[in-house]
Motif scaffolding. Structure first.
Motif, mmCIF file in Angstrom:
data_model
loop_
_atom_site.group_PDB
_atom_site.id
_atom_site.type_symbol
_atom_site.label_atom_id
_atom_site.label_comp_id
_atom_site.label_asym_id
_atom_site.label_seq_id
_atom_site.Cartn_x
_atom_site.Cartn_y
_atom_site.Cartn_z
ATOM 1 N N UNK A 1 0.845 -1.180 0.000
ATOM 2 C CA UNK A 1 0.000 0.000 0.000
ATOM 3 C C UNK A 1 0.886 1.237 0.000
ATOM 4 N N UNK A 2 0.794 2.034 -1.082
ATOM 5 C CA UNK A 2 1.631 3.224 -1.247
ATOM 6 C C UNK A 2 0.766 4.467 -1.376
ATOM 7 N N UNK A 3 0.952 5.429 -0.482
ATOM 8 C CA UNK A 3 0.211 6.682 -0.566
ATOM 9 C C UNK A 3 0.688 7.456 -1.796
ATOM 10 N N UNK A 4 -0.265 8.042 -2.526
ATOM 11 C CA UNK A 4 0.080 8.767 -3.750
ATOM 12 C C UNK A 4 0.484 10.209 -3.479
ATOM 13 N N UNK A 5 0.035 10.787 -2.364
ATOM 14 C CA UNK A 5 0.418 12.147 -2.007
ATOM 15 C C UNK A 5 1.486 12.084 -0.921
ATOM 16 N N UNK A 6 2.549 12.835 -1.108
ATOM 17 C CA UNK A 6 3.612 12.839 -0.103
ATOM 18 C C UNK A 6 4.647 11.775 -0.371
ATOM 19 N N UNK A 7 5.520 11.566 0.600
ATOM 20 C CA UNK A 7 6.640 10.626 0.422
ATOM 21 C C UNK A 7 6.641 9.543 1.491
ATOM 22 N N UNK A 8 5.463 9.185 1.994
ATOM 23 C CA UNK A 8 5.380 8.145 3.015
ATOM 24 C C UNK A 8 5.924 6.822 2.477
ATOM 25 N N UNK A 9 6.619 6.111 3.348
ATOM 26 C CA UNK A 9 7.150 4.808 2.960
ATOM 27 C C UNK A 9 6.007 3.814 2.793
ATOM 28 N N UNK A 10 6.029 2.982 1.737
ATOM 29 C CA UNK A 10 4.936 2.032 1.528
ATOM 30 C C UNK A 10 4.851 0.995 2.634
ATOM 31 N N UNK A 11 3.640 0.510 2.872
ATOM 32 C CA UNK A 11 3.374 -0.514 3.883
ATOM 33 C C UNK A 11 3.081 -1.835 3.193
ATOM 34 N N UNK A 12 3.534 -2.924 3.814
ATOM 35 C CA UNK A 12 3.377 -4.241 3.203
ATOM 36 C C UNK A 12 2.876 -5.267 4.210
ATOM 37 N N UNK A 13 2.418 -6.365 3.658
ATOM 38 C CA UNK A 13 2.134 -7.570 4.425
ATOM 39 C C UNK A 13 2.356 -8.741 3.484
ATOM 40 N N UNK A 14 2.963 -9.808 4.006
ATOM 41 C CA UNK A 14 3.327 -10.951 3.178
ATOM 42 C C UNK A 14 2.576 -12.199 3.652
ATOM 43 N N UNK A 15 2.277 -13.062 2.707
ATOM 44 C CA UNK A 15 1.709 -14.380 2.979
ATOM 45 C C UNK A 15 0.390 -14.294 3.749
ATOM 46 N N UNK A 16 -0.651 -13.875 3.059
ATOM 47 C CA UNK A 16 -1.984 -13.789 3.646
ATOM 48 C C UNK A 16 -2.916 -14.790 2.964
ATOM 49 N N UNK A 17 -3.829 -15.355 3.729
ATOM 50 C CA UNK A 17 -4.872 -16.203 3.177
ATOM 51 C C UNK A 17 -6.206 -15.505 3.423
ATOM 52 N N UNK A 18 -6.851 -15.068 2.340
ATOM 53 C CA UNK A 18 -8.106 -14.339 2.440
ATOM 54 C C UNK A 18 -9.253 -15.248 2.033
ATOM 55 N N UNK A 19 -10.110 -15.565 2.996
ATOM 56 C CA UNK A 19 -11.304 -16.365 2.717
ATOM 57 C C UNK A 19 -12.464 -15.446 2.360
ATOM 58 N N UNK A 20 -13.342 -15.922 1.529
ATOM 59 C CA UNK A 20 -14.462 -15.127 1.034
ATOM 60 C C UNK A 20 -15.262 -14.516 2.183
ATOM 61 N N UNK A 21 -15.377 -13.183 2.157
ATOM 62 C CA UNK A 21 -16.181 -12.409 3.119
ATOM 63 C C UNK A 21 -15.647 -12.472 4.544
ATOM 64 N N UNK A 22 -14.427 -12.892 4.737
ATOM 65 C CA UNK A 22 -13.852 -12.960 6.075
ATOM 66 C C UNK A 22 -12.800 -11.862 6.235
ATOM 67 N N UNK A 23 -12.995 -10.961 7.186
ATOM 68 C CA UNK A 23 -12.076 -9.842 7.396
ATOM 69 C C UNK A 23 -10.823 -10.325 8.132
ATOM 70 N N UNK A 24 -9.679 -10.052 7.550
ATOM 71 C CA UNK A 24 -8.393 -10.425 8.133
ATOM 72 C C UNK A 24 -7.682 -9.150 8.603
ATOM 73 N N UNK A 25 -7.337 -9.105 9.883
ATOM 74 C CA UNK A 25 -6.695 -7.927 10.461
ATOM 75 C C UNK A 25 -5.234 -8.240 10.778
ATOM 76 N N UNK A 26 -4.361 -7.258 10.532
ATOM 77 C CA UNK A 26 -2.929 -7.474 10.743
ATOM 78 C C UNK A 26 -2.232 -6.135 10.942
#
Length: 435
Positions: A400-425
């Motif tokens: 996730x990279x903000x388009x305005x400004x110079x904020x460093x991008x945020x990442x997350x690796x190796x996620x399993x997303x099930x249909x309609x299930x909210x995953x928080x990290x």
């Protein structure tokens, strides 16, 4: 009754539907407001500017459009006050309501030329008394945008700026430049399109043309005729409220140059390199700061999206997802950001998204508010495939990279997303060297 320096205040002509039916005779009235009388208009003579009109200050003209019910615009007085709070200037309300209040739209259109001629003569008188045409800003709403263009053309494009707020479409679509607003009418012309498929115009008219939400259906406006008059006017009027909010500068809305709205929504137009350190232009009153670059780059379309009510501005991010599921998955994404006291949400559902193995999918994530320090995030995947159960989206990397400004991008690796299930990290700084 308001009183200013011993004189009763003059107000915008208040008519009703009866006047619109029987018709009225055009009468152009010029109401002057300054910081000394921000809530009390002074009716000016067309032949001799009054002493209160300080010609060493910049002057902004506000020109309304078609008024089929004859009532004064409810946005007018707040806009005058906000313009004066923003800048010590003259604000002149061009009250041509007696030419605009008529159920016969075609007759009102004919009155635009006469209104423009009247206003041109007054501005020439201002110039003869020492005013600089370059210091004049004309804000034209609907038909008022074309009136501004006619005045600008009569003055050989010497006016400093014209802002067109959803320039009227009927009777102007397909017309040559001399019969509508166009970029040669002022040194800088900025235009907002919010109802291009009905009461506004689709084609670019200025040095920069903004298309909020694609330029047609505005967020929060009714979609069926059952909503009454709001169905017909909400999209058209949204241009005024978006511009008015930019005067308050409570938040900034960046606009991105793009060939089409579809390309913008697919995050294909996030490069602002042409504008250097300034970045992409800020929508609204402050866009004049990008004037030189915009005039140099030539006529083009700029897009952004809004919330459905004020504050309208959204915060733009680019979301890159690399999937590693065995089969192609189709669906939609909702992503949320959280800080200690804030939360923001972006729903990416403008079309079915394709997630293929080891393929990076670029998305435009527009959050409904700004979260300054992101402490945690959540992602929900909604599958659009209904024939197979238990759909899963395996994510190798989410960035996730903000388009305005110079904020460093945020990442997350190796996620399993099930249909309609909210995953928080908790996001982590991206390991850019890995990709």
């Amino acid at each position: 009754m308001w009183v200013y320096k011993g004189q009763a205040c003059d107000t915008f002509t208040d008519l009703d539907f009866h006047h619109a039916i029987v018709g009225t005779t055009l009468d152009v009235r010029l109401l002057l407001y300054t910081r000394a009388n921000s809530s009390c208009g002074r009716l000016m003579s067309h032949s001799a500017p009054p002493p209160e009109l300080n010609l060493t200050r910049p002057t902004t003209f506000i020109i309304h459009g078609f008024r089929p019910t004859g009532s004064p615009p409810n946005w007018l007085e707040p806009m005058v006050v906000e313009l004066l709070e923003l800048r010590d200037s003259n604000v002149v309300v061009v009250d041509w309501n007696r030419g605009a209040a008529n159920i016969d739209y075609f007759r009102v259109v004919r009155n635009t030329r006469a209104t423009a001629n009247n206003l041109t003569a007054f501005i020439r008188t201002m110039e003869e008394n020492g005013a600089s045409l370059a210091s004049i800003h004309m804000i034209g709403i609907s038909l008022g945008a074309h009136i501004s263009g006619f005045v600008g053309a009569d003055l050989n494009g010497a006016i400093g700026r014209i802002t067109g707020l959803d320039a009227a479409g009927p009777m102007f679509a397909g017309k040559p430049p001399e019969d509508r607003l166009d970029p040669t009418d002022a040194q800088f012309v900025d235009v907002i399109h919010t109802d291009m498929d009905a009461l506004g115009l689709r084609e670019p008219l200025g040095h920069i043309d903004f298309y909020p939400n694609g330029g047609a259906d505005q967020q929060g406006c009714p979609r069926t005729i059952l909503s009454g008059s709001a169905y017909f006017k909400c999209d058209h009027q949204r241009s005024v409220y978006l511009f008015k909010e930019s005067l308050r500068r409570t938040c900034e809305t960046r606009a991105f140059p793009c060939a089409t709205y579809a390309d913008f929504m697919d995050a294909r137009c996030t490069d602002c390199a042409d504008f250097g350190a300034q970045g992409c232009p800020v929508f609204g009153y402050g866009v004049v700061a990008w004037k030189d670059s915009l005039v140099r780059l030539g006529q083009s379309k700029y897009f952004f999206n809004t919330n459905n009510k004020s504050p309208y501005c959204k915060t733009n991010y680019r979301l890159d997802i690399v999937a590693w599921n065995q089969e192609v998955q189709w669906g939609y994404i909702t992503i949320k950001m959280y800080s200690k006291n804030q939360s923001a949400k972006a729903t990416i559902d403008h079309k079915k998204l394709n997630f293929a193995k080891y393929t990076e999918t670029q998305l435009l994530a527009q959050f409904d508010r700004d979260v300054t320090t992101v402490e945690k995030m959540s992602v929900t995947f909604f599958s659009s495939i209904v024939l197979r159960p238990k759909h899963k989206l395996r994510v190798l990397r989410l960035r996730l990279q903000r388009l305005e400004g110079s904020d460093r991008p945020l990442c997350r690796y190796d996620l399993l997303l099930r249909d309609k299930e909210e995953i928080t990290f908790r996001p982590i700084p991206c390991e850019e060297s890995n990709f």
